[in-house]
Design an enzyme around this catalytic site. Structure first.
Site, short mmCIF file in Angstrom:
data_model
loop_
_atom_site.label_atom_id
_atom_site.label_comp_id
_atom_site.label_asym_id
_atom_site.label_seq_id
_atom_site.Cartn_x
_atom_site.Cartn_y
_atom_site.Cartn_z
CG ASP A 124 6.25 3.10 11.13
OD1 ASP A 124 7.09 3.66 10.42
OD2 ASP A 124 6.44 2.00 11.70
CB ILE A 125 3.85 -1.11 8.20
CG1 ILE A 125 3.05 -0.48 7.06
CG2 ILE A 125 3.55 -2.60 8.32
CD1 ILE A 125 3.36 -1.05 5.70
CD GLU A 181 9.20 0.75 7.94
OE1 GLU A 181 9.65 0.54 9.07
OE2 GLU A 181 9.93 0.86 6.92
#
Length: 879
Positions: free
Chosen positions: A759-760, A802
């Protein structure tokens, strides 16, 4: 009194036995069981020899001692051919192991599963080309050079793999894998013969001068030695007992010696039923590897260095002359239709390889054979049993033929190939066609051997090539195995719009003469005639009839169909063999030959080095409407400049750093190495699959195969339905529909399936600050980093927004941690457009057997939550 008498007899026999020395290349073990048994069982004593076996001594130059007649016999390796090329006068008597036991060994927990994993790994081997040539050639063939490895001094201690003192060791397949198992390891073996480097090992050798002066002794010594080997392999337990008690300086256990015995027996009889078999053709293939590696330069007469104890004298005995006079006519069974080997043409004339060969024999014997037409080998056998004919002209050496007939020595050999439909990819190894239906002709192949060797195939027995190719055309089988010449002829004459040769397999048909079991005189006559026909003459006959397959006016489509599969399979070996010395005048003939082969291919071939283009074949120049390479270079700065910028395909726009386009495309899986090019004349878009092979001196051979009509639609459909449109990662739908297959594949062979969520961090701020266009580019670059930092087996899936899933097939949690940490660090260190630096948090878990994916996801999600709560930019793995 009886004991005294035995002592007197034994002493007497020693006094009147000639003492000779056999030098061994290592310490006593089952590797030398045949000689030990020949000594212990009195086989040597029976021929009047007292054989002294000498173990390895590093201070002795064995080749020099042999050449100077200081020792009579030695067990040498094929590298002795290098010494022969430098003037040493040696003679090879027999090869004990048809395939070398030398392999590379690693422990399963090393994580090394393929040759591509060798890079930067520690390896215990001499690094000496002449000692380890098969190992080094195996690695070179897959793009691994010595510079890619950390070479360590060999310790000869297998425990170093367990103690993590090294990653790979050069070893014998008959010894070290067993030791590693005993130490608690799990052997992973890399065998050169699986990559086409099949070397002899342990060649029984003497000198030419000793042979000339002791011809009968050498012949008997060879026979006694092979008798010892035959006894050793037939009585393994007894032989092990002898070696364990009397010849065991390494203190091997009985179990280890039995393991060694069984492994060596496989190698001794590899692809043959003849113990000690040695062939000039195979020696030449091995020697060519030495030459291309620069270890040898001079030419060798390979027939000359092999001891042939058959009676080479072509003069017939009085009995044999009388036979030819009184036994008339001598009837020869032939096949009525086996082009190009033999057949009766429309004028009922005998033509083909056999016809030309027997015309020489008839001339030598001043006789004429009467032809008896047969339809099948079984019918020929029946005819011989019923005395309707005396011998079979061209028999294939199989167990049935060996049982029913007396067979001559080999006349010639022909490679086997596999034919498929046109849309089938080229085949490197037959073993790769798991469970596919493969038609094999029962008439000419050893079916039992074939089924045993290729047990993963679904073998369909057919009568002959006509039946097999018919089934192939009808789609009832996936492929047909037959001889190169027969298959090529049938495809040209009947199936050239439907079938092709898709690859060569590592088996050959061995042609011999088959004679009635009760007719030894005729066998001797024919054998003497065979001996008189030299190999070059035989080759000329075969080449003549092989060329008739291509009698028609040159048709490039036809040549492509019949020849190109071989070119594609061997082209890189051919280039490796000649090393592309395009500027070397000494190899001008080879250069012309190579260029001719490349020019007749309907796929684009391009060779470049780090500064310029070296070669472009005719097909490429015609495609771009250029007369020569210079004109192409004026139009285009480089080949990649012609690639159209389309999302589905590779192009220059996908390169984000200063690396070359070749470096970038090599990072892709082979099925993703696809480019699109606009045809300059027709203005139509063509799609090509790109193959790249690195040659020496930073040169690359690039092959572009047109897949526009057959694969383009399939690729487009597959990508749209299975991939995320923005990032190119697999989509969630793909995973949902394939998850069971993925789980089965990733968890077999005791591998772990690591389910990780990436996960960004603070990605919402990216969109809010720079806009969604920049955010989309960040996501694309993010996926590219993951793909470039992971392995071929790893699977990247866009789960939503994302958030991405990365599935790892791996052998330990520690290795998973290393892979994920590497991805995390790479992302943190990468500069993204406008945003500059971002980080990501990773939560991962190990998939548990029989649990639902939802359970795995929940556990990985908890790990991700923990990574974010502890400051982000972290990897957390929960079991």
């Amino acid at each position: 009194m009886k004991k005294i008498l035995l002592i007197i007899i034994f002493t007497y026999s020693l006094l009147f036995s000639k003492e000779v020395t056999l030098q061994l290349p290592w310490k006593y073990q089952f590797q030398f069981a045949g000689y030990i048994i020949a000594k212990e069982k009195g086989f040597y004593k029976d021929i009047g020899l007292n054989v002294k076996l000498k173990e390895f001594d590093s201070t002795i130059d064995v080749i020099k001692e042999l050449d100077e007649n200081k020792i009579e016999y030695a067990v040498t390796r094929p590298t002795s051919m290098i010494d022969i090329s430098k003037g040493k006068n040696l003679k090879y008597l027999a090869t004990i192991f048809q395939s070398s036991p030398l392999v590379l060994l690693t422990n399963k927990n090393s994580g090394i599963t393929s040759l591509s994993d060798f890079k930067n790994k520690r390896i215990m081997t001499s690094g000496d080309l002449s000692s380890d040539v098969s190992l080094i050639s195996m690695m070179f063939s897959q793009g691994i050079t010595l510079n890619d490895l950390v070479i360590q001094e060999p310790s000869f201690n297998t425990k170093d793999l367990i103690d993590n003192k090294t990653d790979l060791i050069a070893s014998y397949i008959s010894n070290e894998p067993y030791i590693l198992k005993e130490l608690g390891g799990e052997p992973v073996i890399f065998n050169p013969k699986d990559y086409g480097f099949d070397f002899y090992s342990d060649i029984l050798t003497t000198s030419k001068s000793y042979l000339q002066n002791n011809h009968e002794e050498v012949k008997k010594f060879k026979e006694a030695s092979l008798k010892g080997w035959e006894y050793a392999f037939s009585n393994i337990n007894e032989s092990v007992e002898i070696i364990y008690n009397k010849y065991n300086p390494q203190y091997k256990s009985k179990e280890a010696l039995i393991y060694e015995a069984n492994e060596l027996k496989k190698l001794a009889y590899f692809n043959t039923n003849e113990l000690g078999k040695i062939e000039p053709e195979k020696l030449e293939k091995i020697y060519n590897v030495y030459k291309l590696l620069g270890l040898a330069k001079n030419n060798i007469n390979f027939n000359e260095i092999v001891f042939n104890d058959l009676n080479k004298e072509s003069n017939l005995t009085n009995e044999e002359k009388s036979y030819l006079t009184n036994k008339q006519p001598i009837k020869m069974c032939i096949s009525s239709d086996w082009t190009p080997f033999e057949r009766l043409n429309k004028d009922n004339k005998y033509v083909g390889i056999g016809a030309d060969y027997y015309s020489i024999i008839e001339k030598n014997l001043s006789t004429k054979f009467e032809l008896v037409k047969t339809e099948t080998p079984n019918e020929a056998l029946d005819f011989i049993k019923d005395k309707k004919c005396d011998f079979l002209s061209l028999a294939v050496r199989t167990p049935l033929m060996q049982k029913e007939l007396n067979l001559s020595s080999t006349i010639f050999k022909v490679p086997l190939v596999i034919a498929t439909k046109l849309n089938v990819p080229f085949i490197n190894k037959l073993e790769d066609l798991k469970e596919e239906k493969i038609a094999v002709p029962r008439k000419y192949l050893n079916i039992d051997f074939f089924k045993s060797k290729y047990s993963n195939l679904n073998i369909v027995e057919v009568e002959n090539a006509q039946e097999g190719l018919k089934l192939l055309k009808e789609g009832k089988v996936y492929g047909f195995v037959g001889t190169l010449y027969t298959v090529s002829y049938r495809i040209q004459s009947e199936y050239f719009n439907d079938l092709k040769i898709a690859g060569k397999i590592n088996d050959e048909l061995e042609f011999v003469i088959g004679v009635n079991k009760n007719d030894e005189v005729l066998l001797n006559i024919l054998q003497k005639s065979i001996n008189k026909i030299d190999e070059l003459h035989t080759k000329e006959i075969i080449d003549k009839w092989a060329s008739t397959i291509y009698e028609k006016t040159i048709d490039y489509n036809l040549i492509w169909q019949i020849v190109t599969p071989f070119v594609l399979v061997f082209i890189f070996g051919l280039f490796f063999y000649t090393k592309l010395k395009l500027l070397n005048a000494k190899l001008s003939d080879q250069k012309k030959f190579i260029n001719t082969i490349l020019d007749i291919q309907p796929n684009m071939i391009f060779i470049i080095n780090k500064t310029e283009s070296i070669f472009a074949n005719k097909f490429l120049l015609d495609f771009f409407d250029c007369k020569n390479l210079e004109e192409f270079q004026k139009k285009y700065f480089c080949l990649a400049q012609t690639f159209i910028q389309e999302e589905l395909f590779f192009h220059l726009g996908k390169i984000n750093d200063n690396s070359t386009w070749i470096d970038n495309i090599l990072k892709l899986k082979s099925e993703k190495r696809i480019v699109s090019i606009l045809h300059p004349t027709t203005k139509t878009t063509k799609v090509f699959n790109v193959s790249i092979v690195e040659l020496e001196d930073e040169q690359y051979l690039i092959s572009l195969t047109d897949i526009s009509d057959t694969i383009l639609k399939q690729i487009q459909l597959e990508n749209k339905s299975t991939h995320d449109k923005l990032t190119g990662a697999f989509n969630r739908e793909y995973f949902e529909s394939h998850k069971n297959l993925i789980i089965n594949e990733y968890t077999k062979e005791n591998h772990l399936l690591i389910f990780s969520i990436l996960d960004i961090d603070f990605f919402k701020n990216v969109n809010d600050t720079y806009g969604h266009d920049v955010g989309d580019r960040v996501l694309k670059q993010f996926v590219q980093i993951i793909q470039n930092s992971s392995r071929n087996d790893d699977l990247v899936i866009r789960w939503g927004g994302e958030e991405f899933i990365l599935l790892l097939k791996i052998n330990s949690i520690d290795n998973a941690k290393k892979v994920l940490e590497n991805i995390r660090k790479t992302i943190a260190q990468t500069s993204f457009e406008k945003v500059e630096h971002i980080t990501c948090s990773i939560g991962a878990t190990v998939y548990r057997e029989n649990e639902t994916i939802e359970d795995s996801f929940k556990r990985a999600d908890k790990a991700l939550y923990e990574a974010k709560n502890s400051g982000r930019n972290k990897v957390v793995i929960k079991n």
